[in-house]
Design a protein around this motif. Structure first.
Motif, PDB file in Angstrom:
ATOM      1  N   SER A   1      14.853   2.051  -6.590  1.00  0.00           N
ATOM      2  CA  SER A   1      14.510   1.321  -5.174  1.00  0.00           C
ATOM      3  C   SER A   1      15.644   0.799  -4.722  1.00  0.00           C
ATOM      4  CB  SER A   1      13.605   0.035  -5.610  1.00  0.00           C
ATOM      5  OG  SER A   1      12.438   0.336  -6.337  1.00  0.00           O
TER       6      SER A   1
ATOM      7  N   PHE B   1       9.224  -6.518  -4.249  1.00  0.00           N
ATOM      8  CA  PHE B   1       9.997  -5.959  -3.053  1.00  0.00           C
ATOM      9  C   PHE B   1       8.666  -5.392  -2.386  1.00  0.00           C
ATOM     10  CE2 PHE B   1      10.043  -2.527  -6.320  1.00  0.00           C
ATOM     11  CZ  PHE B   1      10.511  -2.851  -7.258  1.00  0.00           C
TER      12      PHE B   1
ATOM     13  N   GLY C   1       4.124   3.130  -9.107  1.00  0.00           N
ATOM     14  CA  GLY C   1       3.833   1.863  -8.246  1.00  0.00           C
ATOM     15  C   GLY C   1       4.070   1.956  -6.783  1.00  0.00           C
TER      16      GLY C   1
ATOM     17  N   ALA D   1       6.401   1.811   0.195  1.00  0.00           N
ATOM     18  CA  ALA D   1       7.590   2.556  -0.662  1.00  0.00           C
ATOM     19  C   ALA D   1       6.733   2.837  -1.791  1.00  0.00           C
ATOM     20  CB  ALA D   1       8.500   1.362  -0.929  1.00  0.00           C
TER      21      ALA D   1
HETATM   22  N1  PHE Z   1      10.804  -0.121  -8.558  1.00  0.00           N
HETATM   23  C1  PHE Z   1       9.451   0.004  -9.030  1.00  0.00           C
HETATM   24  C2  PHE Z   1       9.499   0.276 -10.568  1.00  0.00           C
HETATM   25  O1  PHE Z   1      10.391   0.762 -11.051  1.00  0.00           O
HETATM   26  C3  PHE Z   1       8.344   1.016  -8.470  1.00  0.00           C
HETATM   27  C4  PHE Z   1       7.962   0.754  -7.113  1.00  0.00           C
HETATM   28  C5  PHE Z   1       8.822   1.452  -6.109  1.00  0.00           C
HETATM   29  C6  PHE Z   1       7.100  -0.119  -6.791  1.00  0.00           C
HETATM   30  C7  PHE Z   1       8.678   1.247  -5.026  1.00  0.00           C
HETATM   31  C8  PHE Z   1       7.147  -0.448  -5.477  1.00  0.00           C
HETATM   32  C9  PHE Z   1       7.628   0.110  -4.570  1.00  0.00           C
HETATM   33  O2  PHE Z   1       8.783  -0.038 -11.559  1.00  0.00           O
END
Ligand code: PHE
Length: 341
Positions: A172, A251, A283, A306
């Motif tokens: 992210s 986020f 996710g 996202a």
């Molecule tokens: N970064 C989150 C995770 O690693 C996954 C995610 C990405 C969720 C983008 C929402 C939007 O668990």
């Protein structure tokens, strides 16, 4: 004179039969047929012969010369033939002998899965962005709406390298870097390695994710689901369906957990989907207004979605791999099973 000629003929015929090599043949030629050779020598004796006998004598010598030349040619031919036969034998190769095979390598199942996933998104028009694996706190957390001391930081067990530097815990961070560099419309996919202090059969301290980010006017959760439907159908088969469940990520708001219908039992319930008919695969959500604002994008004008997918997880589901460690142990007995024929 005639006796001399007869003796010479016999001598030459005997000498010709003794020729065994190219060297012998050259010596034979030198002795009898060269300018200073014995046949020419006979010609030189012409002057000792009565004039009237000379034509007859010359004819005889020429006849003899012809015979010797013929013999010489025969012997040379026989030698050439013998030489060729000897080479045929010594240089013989067995073309039916099996060739030495070089064992061909194969692609790692994770590489196959990664490129297949990238292929699907690239086909939808996503650009690829490669974010840094060593990241500052700002890009990995703070500007993603995860301030210091926020309890959400505990969702990911972070490897700190320094006070302000981490091994990125997710891809992210790419969201912030892309939105800093580019105004909407944005459609970016960011695959890469991520790190968390976590280790069991399905978790590894290093794994890979694929972050998707789309920002434009009028983007909704439906766009996310529609796109993920297409993605799942291409990865898991035409029958695949998705469902969104409410979740929480700092986020995204709203946040969702995305499940795919179980491709093993078709939704009836089996051991893979633990009887639910659904398998959690990623996710995602609508990009939080704070995140857009942190990157200078007006949330009143633009919206975005996202998502983050674990690549190992998809590979394990696709190939029925039950331990994530197998993907990094490089055991050839395991890897060979994925080699395409
Ligand atoms: N970064 C989150 C995770 O690693 C996954 C995610 C990405 C969720 C983008 C929402 C939007 O668990």
């Amino acid at each position: 004179m005639e006796n001399q000629m007869k003796a010479l003929r016999e001598e030459m015929m005997e000498a010709a039969s003794q020729v065994r090599s190219k060297e012998d043949l050259a010596a034979f030629w030198q002795t009898y047929l060269s300018k200073g050779g014995k046949v020419s020598g006979l010609m030189k004796g012409m002057k000792t012969i009565a004039k009237e006998d000379r034509p007859a004598f010359g004819k005889l010598v020429n006849q003899l010369k012809g015979e010797v030349e013929k013999r010489y040619a025969e012997v040379r031919e026989a030698l050439d033939k013998a030489e060729l036969e000897a080479r045929n034998v010594s240089e013989q190769i067995d073309i039916t002998m099996p060739a030495k095979m070089r064992p061909a390598g194969g692609l790692h199942p994770l590489s196959v899965t990664r490129s297949q996933m990238i292929g699907v998104f690239a086909g939808m028009g996503f650009e690829i962005y490669d974010g840094p694996e060593i990241e500052d706190d700002d890009h990995n957390f703070t500007r993603l709406n995860v301030p210091r001391n926020h309890p959400a930081r505990d969702m990911q067990d972070t490897f700190y390298i320094a006070e302000d530097l981490v091994l990125r815990t997710h891809t992210s961070n790419g969201q912030i870097r892309v939105m800093d560099a580019q105004q909407p419309p944005i459609k970016v996919l960011s695959p890469g390695r991520v790190f968390r202090s976590d280790s069991d059969a399905t978790h590894s301290p290093m794994f890979s994710q694929m972050e998707g980010l789309v920002v434009d006017k009028g983007i909704t959760l439906c766009d996310l689901q529609g796109m993920l439907d297409k993605f799942c159908q291409q990865i898991f088969g035409e029958a695949a369906r998705t469902r969104l469940r409410p979740s929480y990520f700092p986020f995204t708001e709203p946040s969702v957990e995305v499940d795919v219908s179980c491709f093993e039992c078709g939704g009836k319930g089996c051991s893979l989907c633990k009887g639910t008919g659904w398998i959690e695969i990623l996710g995602g959500g609508i990009v939080h207004h704070n995140v857009l604002r942190n990157c200078g994008i007006d949330p009143e004008v633009y919206s975005g979605f996202a998502f983050g997918i674990g690549i190992e997880r998809i590979a394990m589901l696709k190939y029925g791999i039950n331990n994530i460690g197998l993907l990094t142990q490089n055991d050839l007995r395991f890897l060979r099973q994925f080699k395409e024929a």
